[in-house]
Structure formats: C-alpha cells, structure tokens
Design a protein around this motif. Structure first.
Motif, PDB file in Angstrom:
ATOM      1  N   GLN A  69       0.834  -1.192   0.000  1.00 59.08           N
ATOM      2  CA  GLN A  69       0.000   0.000   0.000  1.00 59.08           C
ATOM      3  C   GLN A  69       0.877   1.253   0.000  1.00 59.08           C
ATOM      4  N   ILE A  70       0.317   2.359  -0.462  1.00 62.60           N
ATOM      5  CA  ILE A  70       1.010   3.640  -0.363  1.00 62.60           C
ATOM      6  C   ILE A  70       1.302   3.928   1.109  1.00 62.60           C
ATOM      7  N   SER A  88      -1.571  12.436 -14.369  1.00 63.10           N
ATOM      8  CA  SER A  88      -1.708  11.406 -13.337  1.00 63.10           C
ATOM      9  C   SER A  88      -2.049  12.021 -11.983  1.00 63.10           C
ATOM     10  N   LEU A 141      -5.427  11.287  -9.888  1.00 63.29           N
ATOM     11  CA  LEU A 141      -5.342  10.779  -8.517  1.00 63.29           C
ATOM     12  C   LEU A 141      -6.056  11.723  -7.556  1.00 63.29           C
ATOM     13  N   ASN A 181      -9.737  11.141  -7.751  1.00 63.76           N
ATOM     14  CA  ASN A 181     -10.107   9.908  -7.061  1.00 63.76           C
ATOM     15  C   ASN A 181     -10.102  10.081  -5.542  1.00 63.76           C
ATOM     16  N   VAL A 226       4.215   4.835 -11.542  1.00 62.01           N
ATOM     17  CA  VAL A 226       2.916   4.998 -12.192  1.00 62.01           C
ATOM     18  C   VAL A 226       3.165   4.742 -13.677  1.00 62.01           C
ATOM     19  N   THR A 284       4.656  -1.100  -8.641  1.00 62.81           N
ATOM     20  CA  THR A 284       3.810  -0.244  -9.470  1.00 62.81           C
ATOM     21  C   THR A 284       2.521  -0.015  -8.700  1.00 62.81           C
ATOM     22  N   PHE A 285       2.184   1.255  -8.475  1.00 60.54           N
ATOM     23  CA  PHE A 285       0.985   1.579  -7.709  1.00 60.54           C
ATOM     24  C   PHE A 285      -0.230   1.850  -8.593  1.00 60.54           C
ATOM     25  N   PHE A 286       0.009   2.545  -9.717  1.00 66.48           N
ATOM     26  CA  PHE A 286      -1.106   2.932 -10.575  1.00 66.48           C
ATOM     27  C   PHE A 286      -0.736   2.729 -12.039  1.00 66.48           C
ATOM     28  N   GLN A 313      -5.987   3.551 -12.672  1.00 59.32           N
ATOM     29  CA  GLN A 313      -6.400   2.401 -11.871  1.00 59.32           C
ATOM     30  C   GLN A 313      -5.270   1.955 -10.951  1.00 59.32           C
ATOM     31  N   GLU A 314      -5.650   1.434  -9.782  1.00 56.55           N
ATOM     32  CA  GLU A 314      -4.655   0.795  -8.930  1.00 56.55           C
ATOM     33  C   GLU A 314      -4.137  -0.451  -9.652  1.00 56.55           C
ATOM     34  N   ASP A 366      -2.960  -4.056 -10.438  1.00 57.94           N
ATOM     35  CA  ASP A 366      -3.315  -5.392  -9.971  1.00 57.94           C
ATOM     36  C   ASP A 366      -2.482  -6.403 -10.760  1.00 57.94           C
TER      37      ASP A 366
END
Length: 308
Positions: free
Chosen positions: A94-95, A119, A123, A126, A254, A278-280, A291-292, A294
């Motif tokens: 997580q961040i 970006s 963010l 969001n 990102v 990679t977070f986003f 997007q986050e 995955d």
C-alpha cells in the motif's frame, strides 16, 4: 468496465504479439526442443520485459520443460503468466501514509511528456471523491501550461492548488505547498515537478533541492516519490529509473499510456531491476482510467488468448 477489461484493452497489442509468437514457436502441442526457448527469450525482450527478467523467466521455464513438468503450449503459457504475476506481487504494498492527522506527501517525478500532471490530476479526483482533502503543489514553474493544467484539474476535482509566478523557484513552491498542507490539515499533498531528462545534471539536482525543501519543513515527508513511466518508451525507461532513484529516492511507479503500447512488459522489467512496486496505471484520459495496479489482472490481460 472491470479492471481486467481495462488491462485487456490497454495491453491488447502486447497480448496479441506474444500470443502469435507463442503459436509460431510452439508449432503444435509440444515445444520442438529446448533451444526454441532462445527465440522465446528474444520475444519477451522485444515486448519490454527487459533482458534480466526475460532471461530469468525463460531459464525457469526451460528447466521445468526439460524435467517434464511442462509439456504443452497451454502449460508453458500458463506457467509464464503465473510467474509474471508472482514476481510482480513480490513488491506490492500500500502507499505509505503519514501519521494520523498529518498530510501524506507524494512527490511526482519523470521525464517530459510521461504524464505526471495528468496522473496527479486523476489521482486528486479519485482521492477527493473518497472524501479526502487534497492540495496540489504546482512546482513545474518553467512551463506555464503545466500550472494551468494542474489548476484545471484542481477546479474539476475540488482540490486546492498552490502555485507561483512563471519562472519562480520550484523548491520555494514545494515549501509553500508543504506549509499549506500542514496548516490546513490536508490529507494529501501531491507535488508536480518539471519534466526533465535523466542526463540533465542541473535539472536533476533541482529535484533533490525540492525534496530538501519539503524535508526542512516536514522531516517525515515525502512518504512516497512516484516516477511516472511512459510505457511506450521501451528500454530507455530503465535508465530513467536508475538516475531518478539516485537523485530523489524513487519509491514506486505509475505506468502511463499503456493503452498506446504494443509491448507491455515494462512493469516486470522495472520490478526485477529495481524492486519498485507499481501503484497505478493509466489506461485512458478520464479520471477513472487511472487504476490501482493489480498484478493478476495485468498478467491475465497480457497473456490472454487473442480474440478471433
């Protein structure tokens, strides 16, 4: 549209290219010989997986093939997909958040045109949508359009923007933005910086100065330094990550413009080379297109069967 579909759309060119390479390599149910894996390795390098990751992945698959653990093209492709996912998950987290009651400061860095400002704006939208108080620091003072763009995102998202006159010292803007985030009890401070090439020493030193100005006022910040990566640039991104990490301590990534790349393996290349999560990922122009990340959805989309 679900997250898998977002990835599938953005990585379709890569998935199609690799699927076709697999089909031509395998030439039937079984690999013809272990030497075919050399061509497989070359295909992964060309898809931006990076030499280090491609060699390691293929060596593992070749070993399992020679021991009879993998035989069909379905076995091999599934094993590769699972291994890519596993390696990406290794560094996922997580961040990092600030202590309760203090702002989480995220410094964005990257080369010209990599998508930093966009970006940040996405963010911010969001985060505000989730009820957070967000301040944006417009430290790209050399480009008036960047400040205007960030101000537009601030208006659209409901985030406050701290800026200064064109040509002002970026470090002083970062200081003012940090001071505002602390005094106004913001939840997040997102700091934009001027795009710069990694070989421009004076501009890279300016990034270090920006970071020092933040730390002077708020010793525990920034909690994250995120590098925006243009996914269409290929292997040059590895050099970027190396130099930005040296200068300002990059902590995460990102990935932008995935919808425009015909390759798509860069997330794994950076993960293997620098152990950076990679977070986003950016998969379009709308705020919800940030997007986050995955790993499972990414791997599934990259190695999806080509649609007929």
């Amino acid at each position: 549209m679900g997250l898998f579909d977002f990835f599938r759309r953005g990585l379709q060119k890569s998935a199609t290219k690799i699927s076709r390479t697999f089909a031509s390599l395998l030439g039937g149910i079984k690999v013809k010989s272990a030497s075919d894996f050399d061509e497989w390795e070359a295909a992964l390098v060309s898809a931006d997986f990076g030499v280090k990751a491609a060699q390691s992945l293929v060596a593992d698959l070749r070993d399992r093939y020679e021991r009879g653990l993998l035989q069909t093209d379905v076995d091999l492709k599934g094993a590769l997909r699972d291994e890519v996912c596993k390696r990406l998950q290794k560094n996922m987290r997580q961040i990092h958040r600030a202590a309760e009651g203090a702002p989480t400061v995220i410094l964005f860095v990257g080369v010209n045109g990599s998508g930093k400002t966009t970006s940040i704006g996405k963010l911010a939208a969001n985060l505000v949508g989730k009820g957070h108080k967000v301040i944006l620091g417009a430290c790209d003072t050399f480009r008036a359009a960047a400040v205007e763009q960030l101000q537009l995102w601030g208006e659209r998202s409901g985030a406050e923007v701290v800026s200064a006159r064109h040509g002002a010292d970026p470090a002083s803007v970062a200081f003012d933005a940090t001071q505002a985030a602390l005094s106004r009890r913001a939840d997040y401070l997102l700091i934009d910086t001027a795009g710069r090439q990694q070989n421009q020493k004076s501009l890279m030193e300016e990034l270090a100065k920006i970071r020092r100005s933040i730390v002077k006022l708020y010793p525990d910040a920034p909690q994250e330094v995120l590098m925006t990566v243009d996914s269409t640039l290929g292997a040059n991104v590895l050099s970027q990550a190396r130099e930005f990490s040296k200068t300002c301590g990059v902590t995460g990534l990102v990935l932008t413009k995935i919808d425009g790349t015909g390759r798509g393996g860069m997330a794994l290349a950076l993960n293997e080379e620098f152990d950076l999560p990679t977070f986003f990922v950016g998969l379009g122009e709308a705020p919800e297109d940030l997007q986050e990340f995955d790993p499972q959805a990414y791997a599934d989309a990259l190695f999806a069967e080509e649609e007929k």
